[in-house]
Design an enzyme around this catalytic site. Structure first.
Site, PDB file in Angstrom:
ATOM      1  N   ASN A   1       1.072  -1.413   0.343  1.00  0.00           N
ATOM      2  CA  ASN A   1      -0.564   0.509  -0.423  1.00  0.00           C
ATOM      3  C   ASN A   1       0.276   1.250  -0.176  1.00  0.00           C
ATOM      4  O   ASN A   1       1.991   0.981   0.459  1.00  0.00           O
ATOM      5  CB  ASN A   1      -0.704  -0.345   1.299  1.00  0.00           C
ATOM      6  CG  ASN A   1      -0.167   1.192   2.356  1.00  0.00           C
ATOM      7  OD1 ASN A   1      -0.451   1.557   2.218  1.00  0.00           O
ATOM      8  ND2 ASN A   1       0.106   0.262   3.339  1.00  0.00           N
TER       9      ASN A   1
ATOM     10  N   PHE B   1      -2.081   8.238   4.447  1.00  0.00           N
ATOM     11  CA  PHE B   1      -2.066   9.044   5.494  1.00  0.00           C
ATOM     12  C   PHE B   1      -3.768   9.439   4.676  1.00  0.00           C
ATOM     13  O   PHE B   1      -3.969  11.029   5.523  1.00  0.00           O
ATOM     14  CB  PHE B   1      -1.876   9.643   6.484  1.00  0.00           C
ATOM     15  CG  PHE B   1      -0.798   9.048   7.268  1.00  0.00           C
ATOM     16  CD1 PHE B   1      -0.636   7.615   7.484  1.00  0.00           C
ATOM     17  CD2 PHE B   1      -0.156   9.714   7.699  1.00  0.00           C
ATOM     18  CE1 PHE B   1       0.288   6.832   7.836  1.00  0.00           C
ATOM     19  CE2 PHE B   1       1.123   9.277   8.255  1.00  0.00           C
ATOM     20  CZ  PHE B   1       1.237   8.168   8.828  1.00  0.00           C
TER      21      PHE B   1
ATOM     22  N   SER C   1       5.309   4.675   8.682  1.00  0.00           N
ATOM     23  CA  SER C   1       4.996   4.820   7.479  1.00  0.00           C
ATOM     24  C   SER C   1       5.707   5.502   6.149  1.00  0.00           C
ATOM     25  O   SER C   1       6.619   6.300   6.500  1.00  0.00           O
ATOM     26  CB  SER C   1       3.963   5.459   7.149  1.00  0.00           C
ATOM     27  OG  SER C   1       2.876   5.221   5.471  1.00  0.00           O
TER      28      SER C   1
ATOM     29  N   ASN D   1       5.226   5.702   3.629  1.00  0.00           N
ATOM     30  CA  ASN D   1       4.238   6.231   2.314  1.00  0.00           C
ATOM     31  C   ASN D   1       4.120   7.583   2.483  1.00  0.00           C
ATOM     32  O   ASN D   1       3.479   8.604   1.987  1.00  0.00           O
ATOM     33  CB  ASN D   1       2.831   5.960   2.219  1.00  0.00           C
ATOM     34  CG  ASN D   1       2.903   4.760   2.174  1.00  0.00           C
ATOM     35  OD1 ASN D   1       3.653   3.930   1.506  1.00  0.00           O
ATOM     36  ND2 ASN D   1       2.706   3.891   2.656  1.00  0.00           N
ATOM     37  N   THR D   2       4.313   8.875   3.289  1.00  0.00           N
ATOM     38  CA  THR D   2       4.639  10.079   3.875  1.00  0.00           C
ATOM     39  C   THR D   2       5.980  10.452   3.226  1.00  0.00           C
ATOM     40  O   THR D   2       6.913   9.582   4.457  1.00  0.00           O
ATOM     41  CB  THR D   2       4.071  10.350   4.778  1.00  0.00           C
ATOM     42  OG1 THR D   2       2.348  10.214   5.264  1.00  0.00           O
ATOM     43  CG2 THR D   2       4.355  12.340   5.093  1.00  0.00           C
TER      44      THR D   2
ATOM     45  N   LYS E   1       5.325   3.915  16.840  1.00  0.00           N
ATOM     46  CA  LYS E   1       4.819   1.861  16.199  1.00  0.00           C
ATOM     47  C   LYS E   1       6.629   2.895  15.403  1.00  0.00           C
ATOM     48  O   LYS E   1       6.669   3.516  14.777  1.00  0.00           O
ATOM     49  CB  LYS E   1       3.715   2.429  15.400  1.00  0.00           C
ATOM     50  CG  LYS E   1       3.990   1.701  14.419  1.00  0.00           C
ATOM     51  CD  LYS E   1       2.627   1.501  13.872  1.00  0.00           C
ATOM     52  CE  LYS E   1       2.340   0.079  13.185  1.00  0.00           C
ATOM     53  NZ  LYS E   1       0.483  -0.035  12.380  1.00  0.00           N
TER      54      LYS E   1
ATOM     55  N   ASN F   1       5.463  -1.646  11.497  1.00  0.00           N
ATOM     56  CA  ASN F   1       4.784  -0.927  10.596  1.00  0.00           C
ATOM     57  C   ASN F   1       5.532  -1.911   9.104  1.00  0.00           C
ATOM     58  O   ASN F   1       5.722  -3.773   9.519  1.00  0.00           O
ATOM     59  CB  ASN F   1       5.063   0.687  10.694  1.00  0.00           C
ATOM     60  CG  ASN F   1       3.971   1.188   9.980  1.00  0.00           C
ATOM     61  OD1 ASN F   1       3.347   0.211   8.917  1.00  0.00           O
ATOM     62  ND2 ASN F   1       4.128   2.629  10.461  1.00  0.00           N
TER      63      ASN F   1
END
Length: 363
Positions: free
Chosen positions: A116, A120, A192, A194-195, A231, A260
């Site tokens: 993915n 967010f 994450s 993805n940021t 996390k 994560n």
């Protein structure tokens, strides 16, 4: 004989994964609104005696749903109808944002995995907070009616994409100010992939002031001490994992959520063709391929901190045996997500039953 795998192949396997998620979640929420959830919960609820006391909270079961499924607290009660002992909502950011362009969710069915790069996508802290309040009130009412412990609702917060790293602390503090009064526990997500730049916040020079500010704000806006966890990514080197653990101890945090999603692709290409993996592109990998590293990080943390920190283990969890393995390795709580997509709505209930059987065998 289990019906869901066949249903998944027929109904969902051909469908865009994000659309399938949206439709599946809508079905769970519809069942709850129609009253079917109340009937389901009688069958799926964790058995009496499954409760665990963690961070001053009573969890009906040690197994819960990881952040990422219910990003906006729109179906929290409905998800607990399925047997999850807790639901961690989010990731929620200070400002609402649409996330990354689609397509951004990819199944690797042969590997029981997902990639993915959602980014967010959520409605923002201000919009989510009243939904958390509503979910808690609804769950409290059910707990009174059934004389069962109320499922726990955690809130996972992250950085707004439009906010620069230099202003990240204030962004997290804003989310804390809005959400901490209602969260059973709070998780700071700095892991994450993805940021852009987010994982740089795992570096100690950035992480120390950020976590310190969140702890201070949570204490300022609440009359109770909200448990606070961080996390971390599985891609951290072992020495960096231990450094974060030492920081958590130093700052008086309650625990660590490990781990994560990963940017690594080791172990893929054996079942899923390498060209398919490459075509899916960048993003965080979750599911079965993450199992080994997630378990390694858990062992590493447990050996280093003992019982001084709560360890929440997530990554590659599919069966009751997987959950029990994490508990035996020192996790206080275990979370899953990706297997939910493949195992179906009775997944949590099966795990809860398996844990009860394991406990009986251990007597």
């Amino acid at each position: 004989m289990r019906v869901y795998p066949t249903f998944f192949r027929v109904a969902f396997s051909w469908m865009d994964p994000e659309l399938a998620h949206t439709l599946g979640f809508a079905g769970i929420k519809l069942a709850h609104r129609c009253g079917l959830g109340r009937v389901l919960s009688r069958v799926t609820a964790p058995a009496p005696g499954s409760e665990v006391q963690v961070m001053g909270l009573t969890f009906p079961s040690p197994f819960g749903l990881a952040a990422g499924f219910d990003k906006g607290a729109t179906g929290t009660h409905a998800l607990t109808d399925l047997g999850f002992g807790h639901v961690e909502i989010g990731t929620v950011t200070g400002q609402g944002q649409p996330g990354n362009p689609r397509p951004r969710l990819f199944r690797l069915v042969a590997d029981r995995a997902v990639i993915n790069r959602m980014g967010f996508n959520n409605d923002g802290a201000q919009a989510v907070a009243p939904r958390v309040v509503s979910a808690l009130q609804s769950l409290a009412g059910r707990a009174i009616r059934t004389s069962r412990p109320r499922p726990v609702v955690g809130v996972n917060i992250g950085k707004t994409k439009a906010v620069g790293l230099e202003d990240a602390t204030e962004d997290y503090v804003h989310s804390t100010r809005v959400l901490a009064p209602y969260a059973d526990y709070l998780v700071v997500n700095v892991s994450s992939p993805n940021t852009p730049g987010l994982r740089q916040l795992q570096e100690l020079d950035a992480l120390r002031p950020l976590l310190g500010a969140v702890r201070e704000e949570a204490d300022r806006v609440t009359s109770r001490r909200v448990p606070l966890l961080v996390k971390i990514a599985p891609d951290l080197a072992d020495e960096d994992v231990l450094a974060v653990a030492d920081l958590a101890l130093d700052l008086g945090l309650d625990g660590i959520v490990a781990t994560n999603t990963t940017i690594a692709r080791e172990g893929l290409g054996l079942r899923t063709p390498a060209e398919e993996v490459a075509a899916d592109g960048v993003g965080g990998l979750s599911g079965a391929p993450l199992r080994r590293r997630s378990l390694e990080v858990l062992h590493l943390l447990r050996e280093h901190v003992g019982d001084r920190l709560v360890l929440v283990s997530v990554g590659g969890v599919t069966t009751a045996q997987d959950v029990q393995e994490r508990l035996d390795a020192g996790a206080s709580l275990v979370q899953g997500y990706t297997a939910f997509l493949y195992e179906g709505p009775f997944w949590a209930a099966r795990i809860n039953r398996g844990l009860v059987k394991a406990a009986r065998r251990g007597r």
